[in-house]
Design a protein around this motif. Sequence first.
Motif, PDB file in Angstrom:
ATOM      1  N   ASN A   3       0.836  -1.211   0.000  1.00  0.00           N
ATOM      2  CA  ASN A   3       0.000   0.000   0.000  1.00  0.00           C
ATOM      3  C   ASN A   3       0.865   1.254   0.000  1.00  0.00           C
ATOM      4  OD1 ASN A   3      -2.368  -1.506   0.059  1.00  0.00           O
ATOM      5  ND2 ASN A   3      -2.489  -1.498   2.289  1.00  0.00           N
ATOM      6  N   ALA A   7       0.963   4.079  -2.891  1.00  0.00           N
ATOM      7  CA  ALA A   7       0.700   5.494  -2.610  1.00  0.00           C
ATOM      8  C   ALA A   7       1.845   6.367  -3.117  1.00  0.00           C
ATOM      9  CB  ALA A   7       0.514   5.690  -1.106  1.00  0.00           C
ATOM     10  N   LEU A  10       1.602   6.633  -6.845  1.00  0.00           N
ATOM     11  CA  LEU A  10       0.498   7.526  -7.216  1.00  0.00           C
ATOM     12  C   LEU A  10       0.882   8.984  -6.973  1.00  0.00           C
ATOM     13  CD1 LEU A  10      -2.377   7.430  -8.291  1.00  0.00           C
ATOM     14  CD2 LEU A  10      -3.195   7.114  -5.963  1.00  0.00           C
TER      15      LEU A  10
ATOM     16  N   THR B  69      -1.673  -0.730  11.553  1.00  0.00           N
ATOM     17  CA  THR B  69      -1.268  -1.088  10.186  1.00  0.00           C
ATOM     18  C   THR B  69      -1.979  -0.209   9.158  1.00  0.00           C
ATOM     19  OG1 THR B  69      -1.049  -3.346  10.970  1.00  0.00           O
ATOM     20  CG2 THR B  69      -1.006  -3.017   8.587  1.00  0.00           C
ATOM     21  N   HIS B  70      -3.268  -0.023   9.341  1.00  0.00           N
ATOM     22  CA  HIS B  70      -4.048   0.861   8.459  1.00  0.00           C
ATOM     23  C   HIS B  70      -4.666   1.956   9.327  1.00  0.00           C
ATOM     24  CE1 HIS B  70      -4.171  -2.940   5.969  1.00  0.00           C
ATOM     25  NE2 HIS B  70      -3.583  -2.066   5.175  1.00  0.00           N
ATOM     26  N   PRO B  71      -3.862   2.925   9.752  1.00  0.00           N
ATOM     27  CA  PRO B  71      -4.330   3.887  10.761  1.00  0.00           C
ATOM     28  C   PRO B  71      -5.564   4.674  10.348  1.00  0.00           C
ATOM     29  CG  PRO B  71      -2.290   4.629   9.745  1.00  0.00           C
ATOM     30  CD  PRO B  71      -2.491   3.228   9.310  1.00  0.00           C
ATOM     31  N   LEU B  72      -5.674   4.958   9.043  1.00  0.00           N
ATOM     32  CA  LEU B  72      -6.799   5.802   8.625  1.00  0.00           C
ATOM     33  C   LEU B  72      -8.136   5.073   8.713  1.00  0.00           C
ATOM     34  CD1 LEU B  72      -5.262   7.747   5.605  1.00  0.00           C
ATOM     35  CD2 LEU B  72      -5.151   8.223   8.047  1.00  0.00           C
ATOM     36  N   ARG B  88      -1.116  19.144  -6.886  1.00  0.00           N
ATOM     37  CA  ARG B  88      -1.863  17.894  -7.134  1.00  0.00           C
ATOM     38  C   ARG B  88      -3.352  18.194  -7.230  1.00  0.00           C
ATOM     39  NH1 ARG B  88       0.500  14.729  -3.368  1.00  0.00           N
ATOM     40  NH2 ARG B  88       1.962  13.886  -4.882  1.00  0.00           N
ATOM     41  N   ASP B  92      -6.901  13.369  -6.794  1.00  0.00           N
ATOM     42  CA  ASP B  92      -5.651  12.599  -6.709  1.00  0.00           C
ATOM     43  C   ASP B  92      -5.087  12.625  -5.283  1.00  0.00           C
ATOM     44  OD1 ASP B  92      -5.659  11.814  -9.346  1.00  0.00           O
ATOM     45  OD2 ASP B  92      -4.514  13.552 -10.024  1.00  0.00           O
ATOM     46  N   HIS B  93      -5.286  13.751  -4.598  1.00  0.00           N
ATOM     47  CA  HIS B  93      -4.841  13.851  -3.204  1.00  0.00           C
ATOM     48  C   HIS B  93      -5.545  12.778  -2.368  1.00  0.00           C
ATOM     49  CE1 HIS B  93      -3.686  15.641   0.624  1.00  0.00           C
ATOM     50  NE2 HIS B  93      -4.958  15.686   0.983  1.00  0.00           N
ATOM     51  N   ARG B  95      -6.930  10.073  -3.541  1.00  0.00           N
ATOM     52  CA  ARG B  95      -6.611   8.730  -4.064  1.00  0.00           C
ATOM     53  C   ARG B  95      -5.310   8.189  -3.475  1.00  0.00           C
ATOM     54  NH1 ARG B  95      -6.109   9.136  -9.970  1.00  0.00           N
ATOM     55  NH2 ARG B  95      -5.612   6.930  -9.859  1.00  0.00           N
ATOM     56  N   TRP B  96      -4.290   9.050  -3.341  1.00  0.00           N
ATOM     57  CA  TRP B  96      -3.033   8.501  -2.797  1.00  0.00           C
ATOM     58  C   TRP B  96      -3.175   8.175  -1.318  1.00  0.00           C
ATOM     59  CZ3 TRP B  96      -0.029   9.790   1.252  1.00  0.00           C
ATOM     60  CH2 TRP B  96       0.052  11.115   1.683  1.00  0.00           C
ATOM     61  N   ILE B  97      -3.949   9.010  -0.612  1.00  0.00           N
ATOM     62  CA  ILE B  97      -4.153   8.720   0.811  1.00  0.00           C
ATOM     63  C   ILE B  97      -4.930   7.414   0.964  1.00  0.00           C
ATOM     64  CG2 ILE B  97      -5.256   9.532   2.931  1.00  0.00           C
ATOM     65  CD1 ILE B  97      -4.612  12.399   2.019  1.00  0.00           C
ATOM     66  N   ALA B  99      -4.962   4.929  -1.164  1.00  0.00           N
ATOM     67  CA  ALA B  99      -4.052   3.836  -1.553  1.00  0.00           C
ATOM     68  C   ALA B  99      -3.105   3.467  -0.413  1.00  0.00           C
ATOM     69  CB  ALA B  99      -3.252   4.246  -2.792  1.00  0.00           C
ATOM     70  N   SER B 100      -2.669   4.466   0.347  1.00  0.00           N
ATOM     71  CA  SER B 100      -1.693   4.208   1.414  1.00  0.00           C
ATOM     72  C   SER B 100      -2.258   3.311   2.514  1.00  0.00           C
ATOM     73  CB  SER B 100      -1.219   5.528   2.026  1.00  0.00           C
ATOM     74  OG  SER B 100      -2.267   6.126   2.772  1.00  0.00           O
ATOM     75  N   ASN B 101      -3.595   3.258   2.602  1.00  0.00           N
ATOM     76  CA  ASN B 101      -4.226   2.453   3.658  1.00  0.00           C
ATOM     77  C   ASN B 101      -5.112   1.357   3.077  1.00  0.00           C
ATOM     78  OD1 ASN B 101      -4.243   3.681   6.833  1.00  0.00           O
ATOM     79  ND2 ASN B 101      -3.291   4.910   5.240  1.00  0.00           N
ATOM     80  N   GLY B 102      -4.899   1.037   1.810  1.00  0.00           N
ATOM     81  CA  GLY B 102      -5.660  -0.045   1.187  1.00  0.00           C
ATOM     82  C   GLY B 102      -7.155   0.227   1.119  1.00  0.00           C
TER      83      GLY B 102
END
Lengths: 251, 233
Positions: A3, A7, A10, B69-72, B88, B92-93, B95-97, B99-102
């Motif tokens: 992940n 990120a 992206l 592990t997935h704090p958000l 950005r 997209d802002h 989307r990356w956030i 993505a960072s937490n699945g």
Amino acid sequence: MRNALAAEWLKLRTVRAPYGILATTGLMVVAGAALSVLIVQDYDTSPAAEQARFASADSSVVITPVVQFLAAALGALVATSDPRLTALTAVPDRTRLLLAKTVLVAAVTAVLGTVTLAVSTGTSWVVVGDRPPPIAPWESLGDALPWASAAVLSILVTGLAGLGLGLAVRSTVVAVVVVGVLLWGIPAITPMLPQPWDTDTSAVMVPYLVWQVSGVAEDAPLGPVAATAVLLAYAVVTIGAGAVTLLRRDA
Amino acid sequence: MIEVRNLTKRYGGTTAVDDLSFTVHSGRVTGFLGPNGAGKSTTMRMVLGLDRPSAGEALVGGRRYRELTHPLRHVGALLDPSAVHLGRRALDHLRWIAASNGIDRRRAVELVEQVGLGGARDKRIRALSLGMRQRLGVAAALLGDPQVLMFDEPVNGLDPEGVRWIRDLLRGLADEGRTVFVSSHLMSEMALTADHVVIVARGRLVKETSIGALTEKGSLEDAYLDLTTGRGL
């Protein structure tokens, strides 16, 4: 980890600066090809005595230092373009964040370097055609591999150095300036030092390391293995400095 | 639930947060009040693992934020709407956030619409007004559908419509049983939004009580000024 890497990828794809770096790299490849053509044209119209004194028409030698710098700028961008508050709130495991950024920069700069070197050496090969040395840099295209591989490695290393310095100093501009000094500033000074410092210090500068890693430099102070270790040390030391800042300091 | 236990933060010889302890419970909006420099933002940053405590600990749902592990998916936070890459695009802002937490990318599209930024989703963030950036920050906080939400001065710079939107949002989130922790300087706004308050001054806990108990003898503003100027109620 997957992940965090997704990120980072992206993030890189959704801002303009990396596209500017790619465009500049492409421009450098085209400019290098044009330079090869001009050298060959000059060669063809020169007397035989002068032809024997021509340098090779390998454009990759000319553009590699610039691509190293662009890779470093890319690494610095990955390190610094997003405020830490947001990045570390999303991925608070700093080791994972560092690993994701390192893998991304290594992969992107490896591809950037490979494509650049493949196109520029291939173009030089085609432009030179069946002309003899010294304007022909290689007897066969396979002979280009040691230099091209060393150049790709150096581009990867400078990309990681940009990342590490960016994380350490937390500023894109400062990181890029430091890399510029390392790539061009200090190597311009070391040959002017008194012997034997000139040889000893120049041997560990990135521009000279590339030749030594490739093993094509005659009478090189460092063998390919030692030169590769020194080149990799640039990445290890700078990433280490970035890791210390990222892992130990507040966001 | 957020638990702050004996939390201390020192910067050299300066103590920004001094042995602070309190608990933020679910199902209500808890206001975090205090004068400038009282240590509110520093406390929130330590809860989110951004700054290391000099002593003590902060737990979210019984765990340190950095260990999630997935704090958000557990905690959503808006501390600084300017902590974004201005070049950005808004979507997209998110989307990356995500993505960072699945988190499913469709959630970013849902939220950009939900916070009223559907028409601006493809604009670069530098083209968004302060109010729109606040809404984008709120969308980022809500991405993981978290049980715990933290907002630092969420109505700063908002117009009356934006203030009401935030107020209704915070109340709605608390009514859904979530833990909502909000810092603010605006007593009138806190009086309308919060059920409970934690008041700090000079890094130390001054009072932790319900709004009702605090306003028995007068307005929240009067009670706050009495407490933070050291005169007590």
